[in-house]
Write a protein that holds these residues in place. Sequence first.
Motif, mmCIF file in Angstrom:
data_model
loop_
_atom_site.group_PDB
_atom_site.id
_atom_site.type_symbol
_atom_site.label_atom_id
_atom_site.label_comp_id
_atom_site.label_asym_id
_atom_site.label_seq_id
_atom_site.Cartn_x
_atom_site.Cartn_y
_atom_site.Cartn_z
ATOM 1 N N ASP A 199 85.751 14.696 -6.261
ATOM 2 C CA ASP A 199 86.832 15.319 -7.029
ATOM 3 C C ASP A 199 86.998 16.796 -6.676
ATOM 4 O OD1 ASP A 199 87.104 12.897 -8.197
ATOM 5 O OD2 ASP A 199 86.262 13.460 -10.151
ATOM 6 N N SER A 200 85.909 17.427 -6.261
ATOM 7 C CA SER A 200 85.958 18.852 -5.938
ATOM 8 C C SER A 200 86.819 19.152 -4.709
ATOM 9 C CB SER A 200 84.538 19.385 -5.695
ATOM 10 O OG SER A 200 83.902 18.638 -4.660
ATOM 11 N N SER A 201 87.158 18.104 -3.951
ATOM 12 C CA SER A 201 88.009 18.283 -2.761
ATOM 13 C C SER A 201 89.480 18.116 -3.069
ATOM 14 C CB SER A 201 87.598 17.286 -1.665
ATOM 15 O OG SER A 201 86.279 17.475 -1.261
ATOM 16 N N SER A 202 89.830 18.058 -4.343
ATOM 17 C CA SER A 202 91.213 17.834 -4.746
ATOM 18 C C SER A 202 92.157 18.886 -4.160
ATOM 19 C CB SER A 202 91.313 17.840 -6.269
ATOM 20 O OG SER A 202 92.656 17.699 -6.683
ATOM 21 N N GLY A 203 91.707 20.154 -4.093
ATOM 22 C CA GLY A 203 92.561 21.222 -3.582
ATOM 23 C C GLY A 203 92.890 21.043 -2.105
ATOM 24 N N SER A 204 91.876 20.725 -1.290
ATOM 25 C CA SER A 204 92.119 20.560 0.149
ATOM 26 C C SER A 204 92.992 19.341 0.421
ATOM 27 C CB SER A 204 90.792 20.444 0.905
ATOM 28 O OG SER A 204 90.042 19.342 0.435
ATOM 29 N N VAL A 205 92.844 18.298 -0.406
ATOM 30 C CA VAL A 205 93.693 17.111 -0.255
ATOM 31 C C VAL A 205 95.123 17.431 -0.666
ATOM 32 C CG1 VAL A 205 94.111 14.771 -1.119
ATOM 33 C CG2 VAL A 205 91.805 15.460 -0.462
ATOM 34 N N SER A 206 95.294 18.243 -1.708
ATOM 35 C CA SER A 206 96.645 18.655 -2.109
ATOM 36 C C SER A 206 97.335 19.414 -0.989
ATOM 37 C CB SER A 206 96.578 19.540 -3.368
ATOM 38 O OG SER A 206 96.189 18.781 -4.482
ATOM 39 N N ARG A 207 96.586 20.286 -0.307
ATOM 40 C CA ARG A 207 97.174 21.030 0.799
ATOM 41 C C ARG A 207 97.562 20.094 1.957
ATOM 42 N NH1 ARG A 207 93.213 24.606 -1.072
ATOM 43 N NH2 ARG A 207 91.636 23.839 0.426
ATOM 44 N N LEU A 208 96.749 19.080 2.176
ATOM 45 C CA LEU A 208 97.063 18.098 3.223
ATOM 46 C C LEU A 208 98.346 17.339 2.867
ATOM 47 C CD1 LEU A 208 96.318 16.566 5.816
ATOM 48 C CD2 LEU A 208 94.894 15.051 4.405
ATOM 49 N N ILE A 209 98.464 16.933 1.610
ATOM 50 C CA ILE A 209 99.667 16.225 1.163
ATOM 51 C C ILE A 209 100.894 17.126 1.303
ATOM 52 C CG2 ILE A 209 100.824 15.244 -0.858
ATOM 53 C CD1 ILE A 209 98.067 14.237 -1.789
ATOM 54 N N LYS A 210 100.742 18.390 0.922
ATOM 55 C CA LYS A 210 101.860 19.338 1.016
ATOM 56 C C LYS A 210 102.331 19.471 2.466
ATOM 57 C CE LYS A 210 103.188 24.072 -0.224
ATOM 58 N NZ LYS A 210 102.709 25.357 -0.804
ATOM 59 N N GLU A 211 101.371 19.521 3.409
ATOM 60 C CA GLU A 211 101.719 19.652 4.824
ATOM 61 C C GLU A 211 102.396 18.375 5.329
ATOM 62 O OE1 GLU A 211 102.191 21.243 8.596
ATOM 63 O OE2 GLU A 211 101.737 22.198 6.673
ATOM 64 N N ALA A 212 101.920 17.205 4.868
ATOM 65 C CA ALA A 212 102.538 15.933 5.266
ATOM 66 C C ALA A 212 103.975 15.845 4.772
ATOM 67 C CB ALA A 212 101.718 14.764 4.738
ATOM 68 N N VAL A 213 104.231 16.392 3.570
ATOM 69 C CA VAL A 213 105.599 16.435 3.044
ATOM 70 C C VAL A 213 106.440 17.393 3.877
ATOM 71 C CG1 VAL A 213 107.032 17.093 1.075
ATOM 72 C CG2 VAL A 213 104.923 15.803 0.697
ATOM 73 N N ALA A 214 105.863 18.550 4.232
ATOM 74 C CA ALA A 214 106.600 19.541 5.016
ATOM 75 C C ALA A 214 106.975 18.991 6.389
ATOM 76 C CB ALA A 214 105.761 20.811 5.167
ATOM 77 N N GLN A 215 106.114 18.156 6.959
ATOM 78 C CA GLN A 215 106.401 17.560 8.263
ATOM 79 C C GLN A 215 107.214 16.270 8.149
ATOM 80 O OE1 GLN A 215 103.374 17.350 11.217
ATOM 81 N NE2 GLN A 215 102.425 19.291 10.630
ATOM 82 N N LYS A 216 107.641 15.964 6.916
ATOM 83 C CA LYS A 216 108.507 14.818 6.642
ATOM 84 C C LYS A 216 107.887 13.494 7.057
ATOM 85 C CE LYS A 216 112.735 17.565 6.876
ATOM 86 N NZ LYS A 216 114.085 17.740 7.458
ATOM 87 N N LEU A 217 106.565 13.398 6.845
ATOM 88 C CA LEU A 217 105.871 12.130 7.034
ATOM 89 C C LEU A 217 105.881 11.320 5.746
ATOM 90 C CD1 LEU A 217 102.781 13.401 9.091
ATOM 91 C CD2 LEU A 217 104.736 12.090 9.962
ATOM 92 N N ILE A 218 105.793 12.013 4.626
ATOM 93 C CA ILE A 218 105.840 11.370 3.309
ATOM 94 C C ILE A 218 106.791 12.153 2.414
ATOM 95 C CG2 ILE A 218 103.491 10.451 3.532
ATOM 96 C CD1 ILE A 218 102.533 12.701 1.691
ATOM 97 N N LYS A 219 107.118 11.552 1.259
ATOM 98 C CA LYS A 219 107.988 12.243 0.305
ATOM 99 C C LYS A 219 107.591 11.827 -1.109
ATOM 100 C CE LYS A 219 111.584 8.656 0.540
ATOM 101 N NZ LYS A 219 112.985 8.348 0.912
ATOM 102 N N PRO A 220 107.896 12.649 -2.108
ATOM 103 C CA PRO A 220 107.554 12.287 -3.487
ATOM 104 C C PRO A 220 108.337 11.065 -3.945
ATOM 105 C CG PRO A 220 108.025 14.641 -3.292
ATOM 106 C CD PRO A 220 108.465 14.004 -2.017
#
Length: 482
Positions: free
Chosen positions: A444-465
């Motif tokens: 659970d302590s890695s939640s922040g780094s995973v959030s940043r990874l998700i944010k980057e994946a959204v920015a690169q238009k690989l995923i979307k909300p």
Amino acid sequence: MENLDLLVRELIKCSNETPWLEFKHNNYDPKMIGEDISALANSAALHEKNCAYMIWGICDKTHEVIGTKENLQTLKKGNQELENWLRSLLSENADFDFHSVALDNKTVGLLIIYSATNRTVMFEKTDYIRIGSYTKKLNEYPELQAKLWDKLHNSKFEDRSAKIDLEITNALQLLDCNAYFDNIRINQPQDIKSITHYLLEENILQKQDNGLYAITNLGAILFAKNLNNFPKLSRKAIRIVQYNDNSRLEMLKENIVENGYIVGFEGLIKYIEALIPTREIIIGAKRETHSAYPMLAIREALANALIHQEFALTGTGPVVEIFKNRIEITNPGQPLVDIKRIIDNPPKSRNEKLASLMRRMGLCEELGTGWDKIAITCELEQLPAPKINLYPDNTKVSLFSEKEFSCIAQEDKLWACYLHACIKYVQGEQLTNSSLRARFGLKDSSSGSVSRLIKEAVAQKLIKPLDPHTAPRYMKYIPFWG
């Protein structure tokens, strides 16, 4: 190739040169040979011949054997061997063999040129055709050009002949019929007539007009006892190479599986399993040995490489390379689907009959679910995501052994994130911070780094909300195409 003397004797019986047969005395001009290879390969396809031929040492008027002093295998263009020079200027689908044949105490040069497949054979980026006994540029004859392209587009690799003019007993000796009946789960008939019936129905054999039999490419590539008996297919044998470390600097083992794919598949999987490293884990009071890679993923990746390869690309075949930290499986050709849609798209194959027969025999998954299983099994063992690299003439799939999250390259983390979103989507679920942490085996302590990874994946238009208005804590994500 056997009985070349008999082949030449049959060819010189032809009353005239044909669009797929040319006689020469001593003209070995390299440029002429290159243009003629293009012309004869294309003419063979137009006239539905497996091969075309150039023969040196035969009088083109009387067809008398006069012999030749040159040796095709040792001829050079400048400082380069003639064959290598020709291949460098011919399109990659050009395939030919040089031979020297002893006939009537004289030497005859024989060039066997295999029919064009999928597209025209070109020399110096120009395609040629035979008009009578002359070599001409194909674009000067638009009607023939249209007819040839129609033939090429409708010609299937599986239907073409790998070996022709065989007595049925000789044909069956070249094939492992036991493998066919074992995998199709039918008791093998005792009589040749019944065995032949099944093989004809499967298009493994074809009955020729002269009463003899041909083994199709489909039959040979899947059921050959030895692919070396089929010269044009021998390069399609599966090659396995093991290296000492993570580079190709030091090779430990090399093996070529010379059986047909179905004949040798299970043994090949066991051979690979014996080469890859294992790790021991404790489950309860038991110690269990686990492979460094999911064997289901290896099996599916290898089956995909065999099924989807581009057989028209000559001089190359499927290769399995085993490194300390990864396995790379390479096949000729590129996928027919966008690799970003490889999880959800309906399956496509350039070799439908081969794919269908391999699936019926249980060597791969039905309905294009193979890549789902490759990705899912890697996720379940929290391994880096399987990767697909495309090259001009090849596709390479890489499977990776266990690696710490911090050691995975950012590009590979994003690809894993995208594949996770795809898998969740086809299962009717969505990617979340929690599900992605579980996928990588993070706390659970890695939640922040995973959030940043998700944010980057959204920015690169690989995923979307799924719903952009959801509170960040409850945000769910789907692939960009969802």
